[in-house]
Enzyme design. Structure first.
Site, PDB file in Angstrom:
ATOM      1  CG  PHE A 123      -3.892  -8.020   4.074  1.00 19.48           C
ATOM      2  CD1 PHE A 123      -4.195  -8.723   2.882  1.00 19.48           C
ATOM      3  CD2 PHE A 123      -3.538  -6.635   4.021  1.00 19.48           C
ATOM      4  CE1 PHE A 123      -4.212  -8.246   1.684  1.00 19.48           C
ATOM      5  CE2 PHE A 123      -3.770  -6.032   2.637  1.00 19.48           C
ATOM      6  CZ  PHE A 123      -3.967  -6.850   1.582  1.00 19.48           C
ATOM      7  CG  ASP A 134       0.464  -4.060   9.442  1.00 21.43           C
ATOM      8  OD1 ASP A 134      -0.115  -2.865   9.701  1.00 21.43           O
ATOM      9  OD2 ASP A 134       0.568  -4.494   8.373  1.00 21.43           O
ATOM     10  CE  LYS A 164      -6.513  -0.897   6.066  1.00 19.64           C
ATOM     11  NZ  LYS A 164      -7.556  -0.593   4.706  1.00 19.64           N
TER      12      LYS A 164
END
Ligand code: PLP
Length: 390
Positions: A127, A214, A243
């Site tokens: 993702f 990532d 995040k």
């Protein structure tokens, strides 16, 4: 009737305030936060020193354009460089933007080597976000369906499969980079083997590929080190963050090192809001508080405590397939879809999430105490058993 666009199937609760690992809803009911806004609220809610740092910055300067020097951006870039030994940082506002920057950078890196159609290796169940390029890189048909034509230039391989990487290396001269999550979050809390990552680094060196990690979900202290790749002793060429970096203030970052550094020059990429003084103050305060309060060591110890508690209560229970994770990134895989458990936990005052249909995901704030973790286990474990017996 709500005028908010219908992009989320939302749970019937709205929070109005928080403190540490706790949230309160409009009716005054209290919830233990086992999700931290999906790995965002690193410092929990209303952390006094974080709040003070933000408040002071808001009183001085919130935004100024990237056509000027931005002091706080330089301080945060220096700090990130110190923690990673990476060279450059581009600031943006989210994880997908950080990955967009990485994808653009890999393409430009390829073009500089006269590869006309550069390709990036990506993983099954990955993702990387919801923009067109990042949903194309994502390995989940649900995220892509309806948005075709997808962005081309991605080659997909199974996660943790070195042979598949070697096969692509033999057959595809257009590859310029590999983009991979050291721990897949949305994909179900699946961790790359250390050996795989070390070998992948070697292949990237041999092939002149960029290794792009990532760490949007797994970075910023959550796994017990600043960044998940640091468990393996290798160095990436590109790393993306978002995040947890701003503890709730939107910020993303794309870091470069080695042959990736210097790829972008003025005019190649940009962002109006990216790296503004408020967001960078949030990033700096987050990193400083993690460091000062030794929250990484705490994440490791508390993560082990929670996993051991889960194993003690659930291992061998019919329907529990696996309990896994690193630090405060924990997954409990069941043998059937378990979205219902999120509502059951909510009713008992606990916030958790389910991903990949059948994996209960825990991403608590790094400030959660051991006593709170025990309360989490005391609510969650009986609920899982109840769910499996129903
Ligand atoms: C690993 C990873 N990369 C990228 C993203 C996208 O981040 P954002 O929602 O901030 O665009 C996410 C979000 O869940 C993620 O987990």
């Amino acid at each position: 009737m709500s005028h908010v666009m219908n992009t989320y199937s939302r749970l019937p609760v709205a929070f109005v305030r928080g403190e540490g690992a706790w949230l309160w809803d409009r009716e005054g009911k209290r919830y233990l936060d086992g999700l931290a806004g999906i790995a965002v609220n690193t410092l929990g809610h209303a952390h006094p020193r974080f709040t003070a740092a933000l408040t002071a910055q808001i009183g001085k300067l919130i935004h100024c354009s990237n056509v000027y020097q931005v002091n706080e951006q330089e301080l945060l870039a220096n700090k990130l460089s110190l923690l990673t030994s990476m060279q450059e940082v581009f600031f943006c506002n989210s994880g997908c933007e950080a990955n967009e920057a990485a994808i653009k950078l890999a393409r430009m890196y390829g073009h500089k080597q006269e590869i006309e159609s550069p390709a990036i290796i990506v993983m099954e169940k990955a993702f990387h976000g919801r923009t067109l390029a990042t949903l194309s890189a994502t390995g989940n048909r649900k995220v892509q369906a309806g948005f075709e034509p997808l962005v081309s230039g991605f080659v997909r391989v199974p996660y943790n499969d070195l042979e598949a990487i070697r096969l692509v290396a033999q057959n595809n001269r257009n590859v310029v980079a590999v983009l991979v999550e050291p721990i897949q979050g949305e994909g179900g809390i699946r961790t790359l083997d250390i050996e795989y990552l070390q070998q992948l680094r070697k292949v990237c060196d041999e092939q002149n590929w960029l290794l792009m990690l990532d760490e949007v979900q797994c970075g910023i202290g959550r796994t017990g080190k600043w960044f998940a790749y640091q468990h393996s002793g290798i160095m990436p060429d590109v790393m993306t963050l978002a995040k947890g970096l701003g503890s709730g203030v939107p910020i993303g970052a794309c870091l470069t090192a080695g042959s990736a550094a210097g790829t972008f020059q003025p005019g190649n990429h940009g962002s109006t809001f990216g790296g503004n003084p408020l967001a960078c103050t949030a990033g700096l305060a987050t990193l400083n508080i993690i460091e000062h309060d030794k929250l990484m060591a705490h994440a490791e110890v508390l993560g082990r405590f929670i996993r051991e508690g889960l194993i003690a209560a659930l291992q061998g229970v019919n329907g529990v397939k696996d309990i896994r994770g690193q630090g405060l990134m924990i997954g409990i895989e069941l043998d059937k879809p378990c979205g219902e458990l999120v509502k059951m936990a909510l009713a008992k005052g606990l916030l958790v999430n389910v991903t990949a249909d059948s994996v209960i995901r825990l991403l608590p704030p790094l400030v959660m105490t051991q006593d709170e973790a025990k309360q989490l286990l005391d609510i969650l474990c009986p609920l899982i058993k109840e769910f499996l017996q129903a």
